[in-house]
Design a protein around this motif. Structure first.
Motif, PDB file in Angstrom:
ATOM      1  N   THR A   1      -9.026   3.818  -5.549  1.00 22.12           N
ATOM      2  CA  THR A   1      -8.186   2.770  -4.978  1.00 22.12           C
ATOM      3  C   THR A   1      -8.786   2.261  -3.675  1.00 22.12           C
ATOM      4  O   THR A   1      -9.056   3.042  -2.761  1.00 22.12           O
ATOM      5  CB  THR A   1      -6.765   3.286  -4.693  1.00 22.12           C
ATOM      6  OG1 THR A   1      -6.203   3.818  -5.898  1.00 22.12           O
ATOM      7  CG2 THR A   1      -5.879   2.171  -4.181  1.00 22.12           C
TER       8      THR A   1
ATOM      9  N   GLY B   1      -9.587  -0.300   6.234  1.00 20.15           N
ATOM     10  CA  GLY B   1      -8.701   0.238   5.207  1.00 20.15           C
ATOM     11  C   GLY B   1      -9.233   1.552   4.690  1.00 20.15           C
ATOM     12  O   GLY B   1      -9.722   2.385   5.462  1.00 20.15           O
TER      13      GLY B   1
ATOM     14  N   SER C   1      -7.992  -0.259  -0.509  1.00 20.24           N
ATOM     15  CA  SER C   1      -6.842  -0.914   0.090  1.00 20.24           C
ATOM     16  C   SER C   1      -7.135  -1.368   1.511  1.00 20.24           C
ATOM     17  O   SER C   1      -8.007  -0.813   2.194  1.00 20.24           O
ATOM     18  CB  SER C   1      -5.623   0.021   0.092  1.00 20.24           C
ATOM     19  OG  SER C   1      -5.904   1.199   0.825  1.00 20.24           O
ATOM     20  N   SER C   2      -6.410  -2.382   1.937  1.00 19.88           N
ATOM     21  CA  SER C   2      -6.526  -2.895   3.303  1.00 19.88           C
ATOM     22  C   SER C   2      -5.129  -3.215   3.818  1.00 19.88           C
ATOM     23  O   SER C   2      -4.356  -3.893   3.131  1.00 19.88           O
ATOM     24  CB  SER C   2      -7.394  -4.158   3.329  1.00 19.88           C
ATOM     25  OG  SER C   2      -7.470  -4.676   4.652  1.00 19.88           O
TER      26      SER C   2
ATOM     27  N   SER D   1      -3.795  -3.567  -2.336  1.00 21.70           N
ATOM     28  CA  SER D   1      -4.516  -2.407  -2.871  1.00 21.70           C
ATOM     29  C   SER D   1      -4.987  -2.757  -4.282  1.00 21.70           C
ATOM     30  O   SER D   1      -4.280  -3.438  -5.030  1.00 21.70           O
ATOM     31  CB  SER D   1      -3.619  -1.162  -2.912  1.00 21.70           C
ATOM     32  OG  SER D   1      -2.573  -1.315  -3.841  1.00 21.70           O
TER      33      SER D   1
ATOM     34  N   ILE E   1       0.847  -1.188   0.000  1.00 21.94           N
ATOM     35  CA  ILE E   1       0.000   0.000   0.000  1.00 21.94           C
ATOM     36  C   ILE E   1       0.881   1.237   0.000  1.00 21.94           C
ATOM     37  O   ILE E   1       1.778   1.374   0.836  1.00 21.94           O
ATOM     38  CB  ILE E   1      -0.925   0.031   1.230  1.00 21.94           C
ATOM     39  CG1 ILE E   1      -1.877  -1.175   1.209  1.00 21.94           C
ATOM     40  CG2 ILE E   1      -1.728   1.324   1.267  1.00 21.94           C
ATOM     41  CD1 ILE E   1      -2.727  -1.282   2.440  1.00 21.94           C
TER      42      ILE E   1
ATOM     43  N   THR F   1       0.676   4.986   0.694  1.00 19.46           N
ATOM     44  CA  THR F   1      -0.178   5.999   1.320  1.00 19.46           C
ATOM     45  C   THR F   1       0.192   7.388   0.812  1.00 19.46           C
ATOM     46  O   THR F   1       1.352   7.784   0.857  1.00 19.46           O
ATOM     47  CB  THR F   1      -0.030   5.970   2.850  1.00 19.46           C
ATOM     48  OG1 THR F   1      -0.344   4.659   3.319  1.00 19.46           O
ATOM     49  CG2 THR F   1      -0.980   6.973   3.492  1.00 19.46           C
TER      50      THR F   1
ATOM     51  N   GLU G   1      -1.038  -7.097   3.208  1.00 21.59           N
ATOM     52  CA  GLU G   1      -1.506  -5.857   2.591  1.00 21.59           C
ATOM     53  C   GLU G   1      -1.997  -6.111   1.166  1.00 21.59           C
ATOM     54  O   GLU G   1      -1.571  -7.047   0.506  1.00 21.59           O
ATOM     55  CB  GLU G   1      -0.386  -4.822   2.534  1.00 21.59           C
ATOM     56  CG  GLU G   1       0.130  -4.381   3.881  1.00 21.59           C
ATOM     57  CD  GLU G   1       1.233  -3.348   3.732  1.00 21.59           C
ATOM     58  OE1 GLU G   1       1.297  -2.438   4.579  1.00 21.59           O
ATOM     59  OE2 GLU G   1       2.030  -3.450   2.779  1.00 21.59           O
TER      60      GLU G   1
END
Length: 241
Positions: free
Chosen positions: A164, A145, A166-167, A181, A85, A87, A179
């Motif tokens: 997007t 997420g 994501s978690s 995304s 991911i 960020t 992880e």
């Protein structure tokens, strides 16, 4: 025994693994299953489940999902799936996804979804009211997420819109983080000889970014085609005709 089947007298050599190696192998298998399910859960409410199942899941590579060309221009939709991911706090809008002990989205998460959906409903665009349910289904599949929106590479005749999901950890019961995304990129290119042009100044404002991105996702999800996308963008004052 008839004696006709002589059985086997040679066997492939199997490498022995210790308990730690077997544990790691099982963990990797669980991660792969969890990530695949996450991709399917995100793609399903957006209407691309069949597409991603047809082409298969590949990581860190753009996967083509949809392409349409008309006299007005063209729309290109691609997916990128990653096991990490990235960020970016500069994104124009982000929904922080969280689920309570009752298995329902928290009130804070629901409020963020309603805030972004209300912009579409107020625009009087056909089908816009359905997108709130799409976002809720996505959020429920993510559980913990985020759903992020971004617009980039804006010119008078083209723009890219990105959503997007994501978690940070699909397997919270495990020590290692799992992880993932899933990003959908919508590229819209207008016919340079046509009258439609992107209002680049408006597009860079927060409301312009949020409205245009979610709108494009919603319209393509509803299979309206590029003409419907342009009509909707005009209603949002994102296109100067």
């Amino acid at each position: 025994m008839s004696g006709r089947d002589k059985g086997f007298d040679k066997f492939d050599k199997v490498e022995e693994k210790n308990a730690e190696e077997l544990k790691e192998e099982n963990l990797q298998a669980k991660m792969e299953i969890a990530r695949n399910q996450f991709v399917y859960d995100v793609m399903s409410p957006l209407g691309y489940l069949d597409k991603i199942m047809d082409v298969g899941i590949e990581y860190d590579k753009e996967i083509p999902l949809y392409h349409e060309v008309s006299t007005e221009g063209e729309i290109d939709v691609k997916a990128t799936i990653s096991t990490s991911i990235s960020t970016d706090t500069s994104k124009a809008y982000s929904i922080n996804v969280s689920v309570g002990n009752d298995g329902k989205l928290t009130q804070t998460c629901q409020n963020e979804i309603m805030a972004i959906s209300s912009n579409l409903v107020d625009s009087n665009i056909e089908g816009a009211d359905k997108f709130e349910e799409v976002l809720k289904n996505m959020a429920l599949s993510i559980k913990s997420g985020s759903i992020e929106f971004e617009v980039s590479n804006i010119t008078p005749v083209s723009a890219e819109f990105l959503i997007t999901a994501s978690s940070p950890d699909l397997l919270p019961e495990e020590d290692d983080n799992c992880e993932i995304s899933v990003a959908l990129k919508f590229v819209i290119v207008f016919n340079p000889k046509g009258n439609n042009k992107f209002d680049t100044e408006y597009a860079t404002t927060a409301i312009g970014i949020v409205g245009a991105i979610v709108l494009c996702v919603a319209i393509v999800y509803l299979a309206g085609g590029i003409e419907l996308v342009i009509t909707a963008l005009v209603k949002l004052a994102f296109v100067a005709g």
